[in-house]
Structure formats: C-alpha cells, structure tokens
Motif scaffolding. Structure first.
Motif, PDB file in Angstrom:
ATOM      1  N   LEU A   1      61.240 -42.767 -18.196  1.00  0.00           N
ATOM      2  CA  LEU A   1      61.357 -41.825 -17.589  1.00  0.00           C
ATOM      3  C   LEU A   1      61.598 -40.420 -18.112  1.00  0.00           C
ATOM      4  O   LEU A   1      60.661 -39.810 -17.293  1.00  0.00           O
ATOM      5  N   THR A   2      62.695 -39.686 -18.694  1.00  0.00           N
ATOM      6  CA  THR A   2      61.985 -38.816 -19.033  1.00  0.00           C
ATOM      7  C   THR A   2      60.699 -38.122 -19.783  1.00  0.00           C
ATOM      8  O   THR A   2      60.681 -37.220 -19.014  1.00  0.00           O
ATOM      9  N   ARG A   3      60.131 -39.247 -20.647  1.00  0.00           N
ATOM     10  CA  ARG A   3      58.525 -38.169 -21.894  1.00  0.00           C
ATOM     11  C   ARG A   3      58.097 -38.600 -19.881  1.00  0.00           C
ATOM     12  O   ARG A   3      57.432 -37.001 -19.751  1.00  0.00           O
ATOM     13  N   LYS A   4      58.406 -38.882 -19.354  1.00  0.00           N
ATOM     14  CA  LYS A   4      57.396 -38.922 -17.872  1.00  0.00           C
ATOM     15  C   LYS A   4      57.262 -38.031 -16.825  1.00  0.00           C
ATOM     16  O   LYS A   4      56.494 -37.794 -16.337  1.00  0.00           O
ATOM     17  N   LEU A   5      58.415 -38.093 -16.403  1.00  0.00           N
ATOM     18  CA  LEU A   5      59.298 -36.429 -15.266  1.00  0.00           C
ATOM     19  C   LEU A   5      58.939 -35.225 -15.751  1.00  0.00           C
ATOM     20  O   LEU A   5      58.262 -34.702 -15.561  1.00  0.00           O
ATOM     21  N   LEU A   6      59.127 -35.329 -17.375  1.00  0.00           N
ATOM     22  CA  LEU A   6      59.160 -33.843 -17.984  1.00  0.00           C
ATOM     23  C   LEU A   6      56.879 -33.684 -17.891  1.00  0.00           C
ATOM     24  O   LEU A   6      56.545 -32.364 -17.715  1.00  0.00           O
ATOM     25  N   LEU A   7      56.156 -34.670 -18.336  1.00  0.00           N
ATOM     26  CA  LEU A   7      54.917 -34.710 -17.807  1.00  0.00           C
ATOM     27  C   LEU A   7      54.855 -34.135 -16.351  1.00  0.00           C
ATOM     28  O   LEU A   7      54.033 -33.006 -16.225  1.00  0.00           O
ATOM     29  N   TYR A   8      55.076 -34.876 -15.799  1.00  0.00           N
ATOM     30  CA  TYR A   8      54.760 -34.747 -14.425  1.00  0.00           C
ATOM     31  C   TYR A   8      55.388 -33.747 -13.464  1.00  0.00           C
ATOM     32  O   TYR A   8      54.478 -32.971 -13.017  1.00  0.00           O
ATOM     33  N   MET A   9      56.445 -32.611 -14.018  1.00  0.00           N
ATOM     34  CA  MET A   9      57.120 -31.772 -13.583  1.00  0.00           C
ATOM     35  C   MET A   9      56.722 -30.225 -14.206  1.00  0.00           C
ATOM     36  O   MET A   9      56.105 -29.211 -13.267  1.00  0.00           O
ATOM     37  N   ASP A  10      55.595 -30.523 -15.230  1.00  0.00           N
ATOM     38  CA  ASP A  10      54.863 -29.672 -16.297  1.00  0.00           C
ATOM     39  C   ASP A  10      55.859 -27.920 -15.747  1.00  0.00           C
ATOM     40  O   ASP A  10      55.607 -27.093 -15.363  1.00  0.00           O
ATOM     41  N   LEU A  11      57.223 -28.223 -16.581  1.00  0.00           N
ATOM     42  CA  LEU A  11      58.350 -27.207 -16.913  1.00  0.00           C
ATOM     43  C   LEU A  11      57.158 -25.719 -18.042  1.00  0.00           C
ATOM     44  O   LEU A  11      58.450 -25.268 -18.473  1.00  0.00           O
ATOM     45  N   GLY A  12      56.481 -26.410 -18.383  1.00  0.00           N
ATOM     46  CA  GLY A  12      56.051 -25.735 -19.255  1.00  0.00           C
ATOM     47  C   GLY A  12      56.023 -25.461 -21.071  1.00  0.00           C
ATOM     48  O   GLY A  12      56.185 -24.547 -22.171  1.00  0.00           O
ATOM     49  N   LEU A  13      57.079 -26.952 -21.034  1.00  0.00           N
ATOM     50  CA  LEU A  13      56.678 -27.478 -22.515  1.00  0.00           C
ATOM     51  C   LEU A  13      55.982 -27.815 -23.372  1.00  0.00           C
ATOM     52  O   LEU A  13      54.682 -28.427 -22.737  1.00  0.00           O
ATOM     53  N   ALA A  14      55.918 -27.916 -23.925  1.00  0.00           N
ATOM     54  CA  ALA A  14      54.771 -28.402 -25.093  1.00  0.00           C
ATOM     55  C   ALA A  14      55.140 -29.455 -25.349  1.00  0.00           C
ATOM     56  O   ALA A  14      56.188 -29.877 -25.204  1.00  0.00           O
TER      57      ALA A  14
END
Length: 172
Positions: free
Chosen positions: A10-23
């Motif tokens: 869920l962390t991975r999916k949320l980080l991708l969805y939220m687009d926080l500018g992370l590579a």
C-alpha cells in the motif's frame, strides 16, 4: 498476506498515486523499507504486545519504545546503506503525527517527511483492516472513516484526500 507485506504494497501504491516527486527507485526503496517499520516490537514482551484489553500507561510507554529499538536495530544491521537509511527513519518516525501528538519525538507538521506520512497512513489502514487480539478486522469503509475522523492521529488533509480517493477507486 501479512500486515508487513500489506503495508509495503500500500505504501508503494500510495506513493505512486500521490506523486510526491519521488523517483521510481526511491519509491521502491521506501516500500521495501516500510517492511521494517515495526521490527523493534520483537523486543516488546508478548504479554503486552498481545494483551486483549486496553494497555496501562506504563505498558503503552513500553510499546512506544519499539520505534527507537527498531531504529537502533536497523542502524546496527547489515542492510545496504540506502535501504538502511529509509528503514531506520521509518522505524523511528512512523508514529509521529503532524499535530505533535505522535512519538517518539513529538514532531510537528513538515518536521515529518512526506513519505513517512504515507507509510504511516498505510500502516494504520492495514492495521485497522487486520484482526488483532484487542479488536476485530474493520471493513474498508470503517477503517477509512476511523482515519478520516482522526482516530489514528492527525495526518495532512491533502494526504487524507488522496488516500480516500485512491481507496475509493481501488480494492485494498
């Protein structure tokens, strides 16, 4: 799957969805590091960790120590340097809340890294969805409502909005 794997996914999916500018490689590292968020709990006595009722103040203080214990364990581990950096910070700060009510450092607002807030959201959601000796597994809707109502501490409003959006569109 386990709470650890669910939190990581869920962390991975949320980080991708939220687009926080992370590579993408950073997102993968953070998701992998999220698996270590509760590693310090191995040093918390089982009679406290699996207590079916409410914890006393003293017991709760002992449970809170898992963040510092986990951080220290990770820092003394042989994990690769990049994974260690993320995992140690997640272990230490995944219970911090933006209003300063978290632990162990009572961090406020932007003192807590954005990606740690996302790990914390994934952690509380997957914990609420899991059966524990002290509570039943909650439905997706009930778990989201508890989080939105502040039952797991305060999170940034924009993250709660994105979190709710994501879960409305996806099954998790």
């Amino acid at each position: 799957m386990s709470h650890i794997d669910d939190t990581s996914q869920l962390t991975r999916k949320l980080l991708l969805y939220m687009d926080l500018g992370l590579a993408n490689n950073e997102i993968q590292l953070i998701a992998e590091a999220a698996k270590y968020h509760d590693i310090g709990k191995i040093y918390i006595p089982d009679h406290i960790l699996y207590k079916p009722g409410e914890l006393t103040k003293e017991e709760y203080k002992i449970v809170q120590q898992h963040t510092v214990i986990g951080h220290d364990m990770i820092m003394n581990s042989n994990l690769n340097r990049e994974l260690k950096k993320y995992a140690a910070e997640i272990a230490l700060h995944h219970h911090e809340r933006i209003d300063g009510s978290g632990y162990p450092d009572n961090l406020l607002g932007k003192e807590i890294k954005d990606w740690i807030q996302v790990v914390a959201l994934a952690d509380v959601y997957t914990a609420l969805r899991s059966k524990r000796v002290y509570k039943p597994a909650y439905s997706k809707e009930k778990a989201v409502q508890i989080i939105l109502d502040g039952g797991c501490g305060e999170f940034p409003k924009e993250y709660l909005t994105k979190f709710q959006e994501y879960l409305t569109k996806r099954v998790f």
